[in-house]
Design a protein around this motif. Sequence first.
Motif, PDB file in Angstrom:
ATOM      1  N   ARG A 207       0.869  -1.177   0.000  1.00 19.97           N
ATOM      2  CA  ARG A 207       0.000   0.000   0.000  1.00 19.97           C
ATOM      3  C   ARG A 207       0.906   1.227   0.000  1.00 19.97           C
ATOM      4  NH1 ARG A 207      -2.327   0.852   4.597  1.00 19.97           N
ATOM      5  NH2 ARG A 207      -1.426  -0.854   5.797  1.00 19.97           N
ATOM      6  N   LEU A 208       0.589   2.196  -0.818  1.00 11.92           N
ATOM      7  CA  LEU A 208       1.431   3.383  -0.913  1.00 11.92           C
ATOM      8  C   LEU A 208       1.013   4.370   0.164  1.00 11.92           C
ATOM      9  CD1 LEU A 208       1.625   3.789  -4.803  1.00 11.92           C
ATOM     10  CD2 LEU A 208       2.968   2.321  -3.258  1.00 11.92           C
ATOM     11  N   GLU A 209       1.478   4.086   1.385  1.00  9.73           N
ATOM     12  CA  GLU A 209       1.111   4.875   2.551  1.00  9.73           C
ATOM     13  C   GLU A 209       2.357   5.208   3.361  1.00  9.73           C
ATOM     14  OE1 GLU A 209      -1.867   5.925   2.796  1.00  9.73           O
ATOM     15  OE2 GLU A 209      -2.947   4.575   1.451  1.00  9.73           O
ATOM     16  N   ASP A 215       7.043   7.085   1.314  1.00 10.76           N
ATOM     17  CA  ASP A 215       7.583   8.414   1.009  1.00 10.76           C
ATOM     18  C   ASP A 215       9.115   8.410   0.975  1.00 10.76           C
ATOM     19  OD1 ASP A 215       7.176   7.820   3.808  1.00 10.76           O
ATOM     20  OD2 ASP A 215       7.819   9.854   4.266  1.00 10.76           O
ATOM     21  N   LEU A 216       9.740   7.322   1.429  1.00  8.93           N
ATOM     22  CA  LEU A 216      11.201   7.218   1.446  1.00  8.93           C
ATOM     23  C   LEU A 216      11.753   6.542   0.195  1.00  8.93           C
ATOM     24  CD1 LEU A 216      11.507   5.871   5.115  1.00  8.93           C
ATOM     25  CD2 LEU A 216      11.696   8.256   4.364  1.00  8.93           C
ATOM     26  N   ILE A 217      10.881   5.902  -0.569  1.00 12.32           N
ATOM     27  CA  ILE A 217      11.329   5.057  -1.685  1.00 12.32           C
ATOM     28  C   ILE A 217      12.042   5.862  -2.768  1.00 12.32           C
ATOM     29  CG2 ILE A 217      10.525   3.604  -3.584  1.00 12.32           C
ATOM     30  CD1 ILE A 217      10.519   2.204  -0.893  1.00 12.32           C
ATOM     31  N   ARG A 242       0.251   7.890  -3.947  1.00 16.33           N
ATOM     32  CA  ARG A 242       0.580   7.629  -5.356  1.00 16.33           C
ATOM     33  C   ARG A 242       0.957   8.909  -6.104  1.00 16.33           C
ATOM     34  NH1 ARG A 242      -2.833   7.874  -9.627  1.00 16.33           N
ATOM     35  NH2 ARG A 242      -4.639   7.806  -8.219  1.00 16.33           N
ATOM     36  N   LYS A 243       0.145   9.958  -6.002  1.00 21.76           N
ATOM     37  CA  LYS A 243       0.427  11.195  -6.738  1.00 21.76           C
ATOM     38  C   LYS A 243       1.696  11.872  -6.231  1.00 21.76           C
ATOM     39  CE  LYS A 243      -4.326  12.248  -8.118  1.00 21.76           C
ATOM     40  NZ  LYS A 243      -5.447  13.238  -8.033  1.00 21.76           N
ATOM     41  N   SER A 244       1.872  11.908  -4.914  1.00 24.06           N
ATOM     42  CA  SER A 244       3.062  12.579  -4.374  1.00 24.06           C
ATOM     43  C   SER A 244       4.328  11.802  -4.730  1.00 24.06           C
ATOM     44  CB  SER A 244       2.947  12.732  -2.859  1.00 24.06           C
ATOM     45  OG  SER A 244       2.881  11.484  -2.205  1.00 24.06           O
ATOM     46  N   MET A 245       4.241  10.475  -4.813  1.00 25.29           N
ATOM     47  CA  MET A 245       5.412   9.689  -5.210  1.00 25.29           C
ATOM     48  C   MET A 245       5.765   9.936  -6.676  1.00 25.29           C
ATOM     49  SD  MET A 245       4.718   6.069  -3.209  1.00 25.29           S
ATOM     50  CE  MET A 245       6.189   5.260  -3.853  1.00 25.29           C
ATOM     51  N   ARG A 246       4.756  10.091  -7.508  1.00 26.68           N
ATOM     52  CA  ARG A 246       5.031  10.422  -8.917  1.00 26.68           C
ATOM     53  C   ARG A 246       5.691  11.797  -9.035  1.00 26.68           C
ATOM     54  NH1 ARG A 246       2.533   7.589 -13.202  1.00 26.68           N
ATOM     55  NH2 ARG A 246       1.347   5.755 -12.522  1.00 26.68           N
ATOM     56  N   ARG A 247       5.249  12.734  -8.188  1.00 26.69           N
ATOM     57  CA  ARG A 247       5.891  14.062  -8.183  1.00 26.69           C
ATOM     58  C   ARG A 247       7.338  13.945  -7.725  1.00 26.69           C
ATOM     59  NH1 ARG A 247       1.050  15.996  -5.968  1.00 26.69           N
ATOM     60  NH2 ARG A 247       1.988  15.978  -3.896  1.00 26.69           N
ATOM     61  N   GLN A 248       7.580  13.142  -6.702  1.00 28.27           N
ATOM     62  CA  GLN A 248       8.945  12.932  -6.236  1.00 28.27           C
ATOM     63  C   GLN A 248       9.833  12.409  -7.361  1.00 28.27           C
ATOM     64  OE1 GLN A 248       8.207  10.214  -2.879  1.00 28.27           O
ATOM     65  NE2 GLN A 248       9.207  11.680  -1.522  1.00 28.27           N
ATOM     66  N   ALA A 249       9.317  11.448  -8.111  1.00 28.52           N
ATOM     67  CA  ALA A 249      10.098  10.872  -9.203  1.00 28.52           C
ATOM     68  C   ALA A 249      10.487  11.935 -10.222  1.00 28.52           C
ATOM     69  CB  ALA A 249       9.305   9.749  -9.873  1.00 28.52           C
ATOM     70  N   GLU A 250       9.554  12.842 -10.530  1.00 29.16           N
ATOM     71  CA  GLU A 250       9.844  13.909 -11.481  1.00 29.16           C
ATOM     72  C   GLU A 250      10.837  14.909 -10.905  1.00 29.16           C
ATOM     73  OE1 GLU A 250       6.075  15.538 -12.419  1.00 29.16           O
ATOM     74  OE2 GLU A 250       5.393  13.774 -13.562  1.00 29.16           O
ATOM     75  N   GLU A 251      10.635  15.290  -9.648  1.00 30.05           N
ATOM     76  CA  GLU A 251      11.523  16.270  -9.021  1.00 30.05           C
ATOM     77  C   GLU A 251      12.945  15.732  -8.883  1.00 30.05           C
ATOM     78  OE1 GLU A 251       9.471  16.944  -5.394  1.00 30.05           O
ATOM     79  OE2 GLU A 251       7.892  18.190  -6.306  1.00 30.05           O
ATOM     80  N   ALA A 261       3.178  -0.128 -11.572  1.00 30.06           N
ATOM     81  CA  ALA A 261       2.342  -1.264 -11.962  1.00 30.06           C
ATOM     82  C   ALA A 261       0.947  -1.203 -11.354  1.00 30.06           C
ATOM     83  CB  ALA A 261       3.017  -2.572 -11.571  1.00 30.06           C
ATOM     84  N   GLY A 262       0.764  -0.357 -10.323  1.00 31.02           N
ATOM     85  CA  GLY A 262      -0.542  -0.272  -9.686  1.00 31.02           C
ATOM     86  C   GLY A 262      -0.859  -1.507  -8.856  1.00 31.02           C
ATOM     87  N   ARG A 263      -2.096  -1.554  -8.377  1.00 30.93           N
ATOM     88  CA  ARG A 263      -2.527  -2.714  -7.592  1.00 30.93           C
ATOM     89  C   ARG A 263      -2.702  -3.916  -8.518  1.00 30.93           C
ATOM     90  NH1 ARG A 263      -6.536  -0.486  -5.368  1.00 30.93           N
ATOM     91  NH2 ARG A 263      -5.616   0.010  -3.347  1.00 30.93           N
ATOM     92  N   GLN A 264      -2.208  -5.073  -8.062  1.00 39.08           N
ATOM     93  CA  GLN A 264      -2.232  -6.279  -8.885  1.00 39.08           C
ATOM     94  C   GLN A 264      -2.970  -7.411  -8.164  1.00 39.08           C
ATOM     95  OE1 GLN A 264      -1.033  -6.811 -12.041  1.00 39.08           O
ATOM     96  NE2 GLN A 264      -0.504  -4.638 -12.180  1.00 39.08           N
TER      97      GLN A 264
END
Length: 380
Positions: A207-209, A215-217, A242-251, A261-264
């Motif tokens: 879970r992305l929590e 948030d450390l990943i 999820r959204k904040s992690m995508r922002r982190q990746a861009e920043e 991959a989302g939830r599987q």
Amino acid sequence: MKHIPMTILICIPCLLTGGTEIQTLNLVRALVTGGYRVVTVCYYEYAHAMVQRYREAGSTVELLSAGGSRKRGKEEWLHLFRGLRMCVKKYRPILAHVQYMAPGAAPCLILKGLGVRHIIATAHTDARIYRSLKLLRFLQRHVLNTFTCITLRAEGEFFGTSLLYTEETPLPRHAHLTIYNALPEHVEPRQTERVLSAAPTIGVVSRLEKIKGMDLILPAFAQLRVRIPDARLLVVGDGSLRKSMRRQAEELHVQDAVEWAGRQPQEKLAAFYDRLDLFWMPSRSEGFGLSALEAMARGCPVIASDAGGLPELVQDGVCGRLVPVEDAASLAEQSGQLLSSPSEWRRMSRSAQTRAMEFSTERFGRLMTNLYHKTLACLS
């Protein structure tokens, strides 16, 4: 005269797709195999697919809330009282097993008031989620026949001492003990050795929590990429970050190296673990760590935080490495060291597979049915 099997009431807040529900499903299978009639009572939310899995395992399922909604305050107690009273009258259980004690230990107290003589409760978390342990300890000493934990660390936090249960363990009244979880059936142990990839993939299945340390990943991955530029990150799961992690990746300019991959579905998870060279589990709080066990079963070393039951599962330096909680730098550093040593990685991969075999569903089933037999034998 027709034999009527003894009925066990399994009480659980929700039937979704979490680790508690998976382990309770293992319990249901063990009890049905052991000759018990099992009735699972779900107070609140449920997923139809999980309800079906419980029924296929041989359990009757009672859903106390048709829409899965929760109550508050007095309405919650009334909801639980009416639902549990109906189940006790209808099925006349010889024993009730409460998974979690939420909300507020109400199910344990209500079942005792309804005349259920034998009650076992299981805590699936560490002690830090409880504001006070006074009520829990009162229940263990005066209401419950047995209180079980899923890690020795949690049991020690709850009661000051801990005991790993075996089939030879004596069972006094009002005992507390630890029985480890089992590897879920949707991830089978890998039988062949793994090979470290030239361009390694690090991954999470979670879970992305924040409580899971998600948030450390991205900060840790960005640091690791400085040392291993070809490294990639695979994120399996969804959640509020999820959204904040995508922002982190861009920043952090690593978005091109990240796969979301989302939830599987659970039956597809083994294929994702097989793509990973390292599994990250930087949780701030973790009851046991089933995802880490699943990764280990597929031969993937684990870098995990020193939280909850993870040290008992991962074994620092054997199946992976432990890092301090909330320490992204250590997560990156330990990962870089391990990925830079193929021989060390290979040793840990083999050890992870071996360690995971110790958590078989057969072991779990034997221990749980043994616990039930002892409980009913000494208290009948």
